[in-house]
Design a protein around this motif. Sequence first.
Motif, PDB file in Angstrom:
ATOM      1  N   GLN A  50     -72.012 -89.136 -66.090  1.00 43.84           N
ATOM      2  CA  GLN A  50     -70.773 -88.512 -65.645  1.00 43.84           C
ATOM      3  C   GLN A  50     -70.538 -87.182 -66.358  1.00 43.84           C
ATOM      4  OE1 GLN A  50     -67.930 -91.618 -66.405  1.00 43.84           O
ATOM      5  NE2 GLN A  50     -68.164 -92.497 -64.350  1.00 43.84           N
ATOM      6  N   ALA A  51     -70.874 -87.118 -67.638  1.00 47.75           N
ATOM      7  CA  ALA A  51     -70.664 -85.889 -68.409  1.00 47.75           C
ATOM      8  C   ALA A  51     -71.512 -84.736 -67.876  1.00 47.75           C
ATOM      9  CB  ALA A  51     -70.974 -86.133 -69.883  1.00 47.75           C
ATOM     10  N   VAL A  52     -72.743 -85.021 -67.484  1.00 44.63           N
ATOM     11  CA  VAL A  52     -73.602 -83.927 -67.024  1.00 44.63           C
ATOM     12  C   VAL A  52     -73.437 -83.631 -65.541  1.00 44.63           C
ATOM     13  CG1 VAL A  52     -75.314 -84.232 -68.834  1.00 44.63           C
ATOM     14  CG2 VAL A  52     -75.640 -85.375 -66.649  1.00 44.63           C
ATOM     15  N   THR A  53     -72.929 -84.550 -64.758  1.00 46.19           N
ATOM     16  CA  THR A  53     -72.778 -84.267 -63.330  1.00 46.19           C
ATOM     17  C   THR A  53     -71.701 -83.229 -63.075  1.00 46.19           C
ATOM     18  OG1 THR A  53     -71.362 -86.209 -63.055  1.00 46.19           O
ATOM     19  CG2 THR A  53     -73.682 -86.445 -62.466  1.00 46.19           C
ATOM     20  N   GLU A  54     -70.781 -83.065 -64.032  1.00 47.21           N
ATOM     21  CA  GLU A  54     -69.762 -82.025 -63.874  1.00 47.21           C
ATOM     22  C   GLU A  54     -70.412 -80.644 -63.857  1.00 47.21           C
ATOM     23  OE1 GLU A  54     -66.863 -82.669 -66.925  1.00 47.21           O
ATOM     24  OE2 GLU A  54     -66.370 -84.653 -66.175  1.00 47.21           O
ATOM     25  N   GLY A  55     -71.477 -80.462 -64.662  1.00 47.46           N
ATOM     26  CA  GLY A  55     -72.172 -79.184 -64.713  1.00 47.46           C
ATOM     27  C   GLY A  55     -73.199 -79.038 -63.604  1.00 47.46           C
ATOM     28  N   LYS A  56     -73.533 -80.135 -62.955  1.00 45.05           N
ATOM     29  CA  LYS A  56     -74.464 -80.174 -61.839  1.00 45.05           C
ATOM     30  C   LYS A  56     -75.853 -79.622 -62.163  1.00 45.05           C
ATOM     31  CE  LYS A  56     -71.057 -80.351 -58.152  1.00 45.05           C
ATOM     32  NZ  LYS A  56     -70.186 -81.211 -58.701  1.00 45.05           N
ATOM     33  N   ASP A  57     -76.336 -79.845 -63.389  1.00 41.74           N
ATOM     34  CA  ASP A  57     -77.707 -79.485 -63.761  1.00 41.74           C
ATOM     35  C   ASP A  57     -78.597 -80.643 -63.337  1.00 41.74           C
ATOM     36  OD1 ASP A  57     -80.179 -79.130 -64.973  1.00 41.74           O
ATOM     37  OD2 ASP A  57     -79.350 -78.504 -66.895  1.00 41.74           O
TER      38      ASP A  57
END
Length: 125
Positions: A50-57
Amino acid sequence: MPVELRDLFEKRTLAVPIKSKPDATGAQETYFTVWVSPDKFTKQVVLDIQAVTEGKDSFEIAERIIVPLVVRWDLTVDGQPYEITGENVAALGLALEEAVIEAIDSVIDFSGKARATSGAGSGDG
């Protein structure tokens, strides 16, 4: 009798082949196999994703899914085992990462439920 958690994770793995797209006849070639541990799909893994999906990398998302959930694979480089690390996963390329994630998704429902109905390991590795 006490059970070592690491041993339990290893015993409850599921082997999932990574295959080619079907050809005109429907035949597929198996490229390699990943062994997935549905038991390692923890709250922390969900929070990391969830933390990295915000940045969409896309690469980082793939690493956060693959590294904790794939226990082993039969990929090698020059005959040596290709370790499952974030750096090595990123080096696979996004298309291959997506194939591994599809394999994981075939045994883990990302809503948090294991799709496997058996508690037994794959028995072949």
